[in-house]
Structure formats: structure tokens, C-alpha cells
Design a protein around this motif. Structure first.
Motif, short mmCIF file in Angstrom:
data_model
loop_
_atom_site.label_atom_id
_atom_site.label_comp_id
_atom_site.label_asym_id
_atom_site.label_seq_id
_atom_site.Cartn_x
_atom_site.Cartn_y
_atom_site.Cartn_z
N CYS A 152 0.77 -1.16 0.08
CA CYS A 152 -0.02 -0.06 -0.07
C CYS A 152 0.85 1.22 -0.09
CB CYS A 152 -0.94 0.11 1.41
SG CYS A 152 -2.12 1.30 1.36
N ILE A 153 1.89 1.06 0.98
CA ILE A 153 3.00 2.59 0.85
C ILE A 153 3.60 2.58 -0.57
CG2 ILE A 153 4.91 3.22 1.76
CD1 ILE A 153 2.53 3.32 3.66
N MET A 165 -5.23 7.59 8.99
CA MET A 165 -6.14 6.77 8.18
C MET A 165 -5.39 5.38 7.83
SD MET A 165 -6.98 9.57 5.33
CE MET A 165 -8.43 8.94 4.52
N THR A 166 -6.06 4.46 7.89
CA THR A 166 -5.27 3.23 7.37
C THR A 166 -4.68 3.31 6.14
OG1 THR A 166 -7.17 2.22 6.89
CG2 THR A 166 -6.76 1.65 9.09
N CYS A 167 -3.79 2.73 5.85
CA CYS A 167 -3.15 3.02 4.33
C CYS A 167 -4.12 2.61 3.24
CB CYS A 167 -1.96 2.20 4.16
SG CYS A 167 -1.10 2.70 2.64
N PRO A 168 -4.87 1.39 3.46
CA PRO A 168 -5.95 1.14 2.38
C PRO A 168 -6.91 2.14 2.32
CG PRO A 168 -5.30 -0.76 3.44
CD PRO A 168 -4.77 0.23 4.30
N LEU A 169 -7.21 2.75 3.35
CA LEU A 169 -8.40 3.83 3.21
C LEU A 169 -7.88 4.95 2.75
CD1 LEU A 169 -11.20 5.13 4.16
CD2 LEU A 169 -10.09 5.76 6.22
N ALA A 170 -6.61 5.42 3.04
CA ALA A 170 -6.03 6.62 2.48
C ALA A 170 -5.78 6.45 0.96
CB ALA A 170 -4.55 7.00 2.89
N HIS A 211 -14.34 4.30 12.45
CA HIS A 211 -13.48 5.70 13.08
C HIS A 211 -12.60 5.36 14.01
CE1 HIS A 211 -15.22 8.70 10.28
NE2 HIS A 211 -16.53 8.19 10.57
N ALA A 212 -13.12 4.45 14.87
CA ALA A 212 -12.33 4.32 15.96
C ALA A 212 -10.97 3.13 15.59
CB ALA A 212 -13.09 3.20 17.13
N PHE A 213 -11.02 2.75 14.51
CA PHE A 213 -9.87 1.94 13.96
C PHE A 213 -9.00 2.88 12.93
CE2 PHE A 213 -12.94 -1.03 15.03
CZ PHE A 213 -12.51 -1.44 16.26
N ALA A 214 -9.31 4.17 12.63
CA ALA A 214 -8.79 4.83 11.60
C ALA A 214 -9.28 4.49 10.30
CB ALA A 214 -7.09 5.07 11.76
N ASN A 215 -10.15 3.90 10.13
CA ASN A 215 -10.66 3.08 9.13
C ASN A 215 -11.81 3.77 8.16
OD1 ASN A 215 -9.69 0.89 7.08
ND2 ASN A 215 -11.19 -0.53 7.91
N ALA A 216 -12.07 4.99 8.42
CA ALA A 216 -13.25 5.87 7.87
C ALA A 216 -12.99 7.20 7.69
CB ALA A 216 -14.33 5.38 8.88
N VAL A 217 -13.79 7.79 6.93
CA VAL A 217 -13.59 9.18 6.58
C VAL A 217 -14.95 9.58 6.07
CG1 VAL A 217 -13.10 8.57 4.08
CG2 VAL A 217 -12.56 11.00 5.19
N ASP A 218 -15.31 10.90 6.85
CA ASP A 218 -16.51 11.51 6.27
C ASP A 218 -16.38 12.79 5.44
OD1 ASP A 218 -17.79 9.63 8.04
OD2 ASP A 218 -18.07 10.76 9.92
N ALA A 232 -28.61 10.24 10.43
CA ALA A 232 -27.15 10.52 10.97
C ALA A 232 -26.08 10.67 10.00
CB ALA A 232 -26.89 9.46 11.87
N HIS A 233 -26.42 10.67 8.71
CA HIS A 233 -25.59 11.07 7.42
C HIS A 233 -26.28 11.84 6.53
CE1 HIS A 233 -23.99 7.20 9.23
NE2 HIS A 233 -22.90 7.50 8.78
N ARG A 234 -27.11 12.58 7.16
CA ARG A 234 -27.95 13.56 6.30
C ARG A 234 -26.89 14.66 5.97
NH1 ARG A 234 -28.96 14.67 11.38
NH2 ARG A 234 -28.74 16.85 12.24
N ASP A 235 -25.82 14.84 6.46
CA ASP A 235 -24.97 15.90 6.10
C ASP A 235 -23.54 15.69 5.63
OD1 ASP A 235 -24.05 15.09 8.51
OD2 ASP A 235 -23.91 17.03 9.49
N HIS A 236 -23.24 14.08 5.48
CA HIS A 236 -22.02 13.96 4.97
C HIS A 236 -21.88 12.35 4.45
CE1 HIS A 236 -22.15 12.07 8.98
NE2 HIS A 236 -21.43 11.15 8.34
N PHE A 237 -21.00 12.29 3.76
CA PHE A 237 -20.81 10.91 3.04
C PHE A 237 -19.76 10.23 4.01
CE2 PHE A 237 -21.10 12.66 -1.51
CZ PHE A 237 -22.48 12.78 -1.65
N HIS A 238 -20.19 9.03 4.19
CA HIS A 238 -19.42 8.39 5.07
C HIS A 238 -18.74 7.01 4.25
CE1 HIS A 238 -17.86 5.54 8.63
NE2 HIS A 238 -18.32 4.55 7.88
N PHE A 239 -17.47 7.04 4.25
CA PHE A 239 -16.73 5.80 3.56
C PHE A 239 -15.74 5.17 4.35
CE2 PHE A 239 -17.17 9.03 -0.27
CZ PHE A 239 -18.07 8.68 -0.56
N ASP A 240 -15.80 3.97 4.33
CA ASP A 240 -14.96 2.93 5.25
C ASP A 240 -14.72 1.90 4.36
OD1 ASP A 240 -16.46 0.68 6.14
OD2 ASP A 240 -17.61 2.01 7.31
N MET A 241 -13.44 1.06 5.17
CA MET A 241 -12.86 -0.11 4.50
C MET A 241 -13.36 -1.36 5.33
SD MET A 241 -11.65 0.80 1.79
CE MET A 241 -10.59 -0.69 1.15
#
Length: 217
Positions: free
Chosen positions: A46-47, A90-95, A143-150, A201-210
Motif C-alpha cells: 500500500c505504501i 487513516m489506515t493505508c488502504p483507506l488513504a 472511525h475508532a480504527f482510523a478506517n473511515a472518513v466523512d 445521522a448521515h444527512r450532512d455527509h458521506f461516510h466511507f470506510d474499509m
């Protein structure tokens, strides 16, 4: 005989001296012993992908926290070609997927529907030690695993600021189509995508995670 008595006294004195332990950072604990995530073949690949794709980033040390939260094999994106606010660990795959989504989905959608590239992405952040939707008793969020972004809003080169909250059901069809194209592009690149049609809860953003997927709503 005198030297033997002196040696015995020194040993007794040493046993009475308290041991000094290093200071502990509140909330943080040492990661488990063994191979670090940066040494894992998937993380190394990934790196290498980020470097090959000319994404600028810095690698972060592995960290674990009380409550089961952690940021393992994480990076912080510093330049993906489009400025982004509030990006933390962010986890590397998420990034990697976030950089690809920006380049391969978001920018083409902006050109197609808005006639102007995105010059700034506003995020609500990445790592946060909390349960899903902040519900007490719920399982930990990705998000608790640095595996999501909003992702919450976009500013275009011609000066428009488009938010997920106001734009998803905007009277301007071009804005609506842009946001839907960007969201669907995210669903193709991340394992999970949740937007305004997913829940309140997601009316104001996109939540993406791995995390576990595929799921797109």
C-alpha cells in the motif's frame, strides 16, 4: 571478610531503591509485541502504491488506546492533488482509496456536472474513538480504527461551495447529479458508503470506510 560485609550491605541497599517507570500518556497504551503493521507485506504494498501514484503522506506510529480503539498501519495524507480539511490518521488502504476516489471519481464528476474542478474538500475527520453514530452500547465505529472518513462539502474553482446537507436534494439538478455521482464513485472504491439516503445521522455527509462490505446506501 570486610569486603564480603560491604558487598552484602550494597546488595541490601539496592533492593530498597524503588524502580522508576517511564511516564504514561493518558489514554494510550503500548501496541502488542511482535511485528508492526508497517512490516506487513500488504502495508508495504500500500505504501508503495501511494508513492507510485505520487500521493504525499507521512507514516504514523502504531497506536492503541483504551476501549479497544487503535490506529495501526496508519498514514496522514498531506497532498493528494486537492486540498482536504481535517484529515488525521487513516489506515493505508483507506488513504489509498480516498486519493483514488478524489482523482478518479470526484474530479470527473465535478467537470461533468458542474463544469469546474473541485479545489477544496471539507471532511469531518477520520480517526475518532467512539461507537457507531455515537450510540451508547453500540459496537465501535470504523472511525475508532482510523478506517473511515466523512466528507461534508466541496468548493469548486469557480467559487461555489456545495454541501451534502443542502445539495443532496437541491433544486439545482446539476448539483444533485454531481453529489450522487461522487457518492456512487465512493461506493465503487470503498467497502462501505453511507449517505443522506442511508439514515438521518448521515444527512450532512458521506461516510466511507474499509470495513465489512460491500454496502452502499
Amino acid at each position: 571478610m570486610r569486603w564480603l560485609i560491604s558487598l552484602t550491605l550494597l546488595l541490601l541497599l539496592a533492593a530498597c531503591i524503588p524502580r522508576v517507570t517511564p511516564p504514561r500518556i493518558p489514554g494510550a497504551v503500548q501496541p502488542p509485541a511482535g511485528r508492526q503493521a508497517s512490516e506487513d507485506p500488504a502495508t508495504r504494498q500500500c505504501i508503495a502504491d501511494l508513492r507510485r501514484e505520487e500521493v504525499e503522506f507521512r507514516q504514523l506510529p502504531d497506536r492503541t488506546f483504551e476501549g479497544g480503539c487503535m490506529a495501526i498501519g496508519a498514514v496522514q495524507l498531506t497532498d493528494i492533488g486537492t486540498p482536504v480539511t481535517n484529515l488525521g490518521a487513516m489506515t493505508c488502504p483507506l488513504a489509498r482509496q480516498f486519493a483514488r476516489w478524489t482523482r478518479e471519481s470526484l474530479q470527473p464528476a465535478a467537470q461533468q456536472w458542474l463544469g469546474s474542478p473541485v479545489r477544496r474538500i471539507e471532511s469531518f475527520g477520520t480517526y475518532a474513538c467512539r461507537p457507531v453514530n455515537n450510540r451508547e452500547g453500540a459496537r465501535l465505529s470504523e472511525h475508532a480504527f482510523a478506517n473511515a472518513v466523512d466528507v461534508a462539502a466541496f468548493t469548486t474553482a469557480d467559487g461555489r461551495r456545495i454541501t451534502v446537507l443542502d445539495g443532496w436534494n437541491s433544486p439545482d439538478e446539476r448539483v444533485r447529479q454531481f453529489l450522487r455521482a461522487a457518492f456512487q464513485g465512493g461506493c465503487r472504491r470503498f467497502n462501505v458508503g453511507i449517505g443522506p439516503d442511508g439514515d438521518a445521522a448521515h444527512r450532512d455527509h458521506f461516510h466511507f470506510d474499509m470495513g465489512r462490505g460491500p454496502y452502499c446506501r
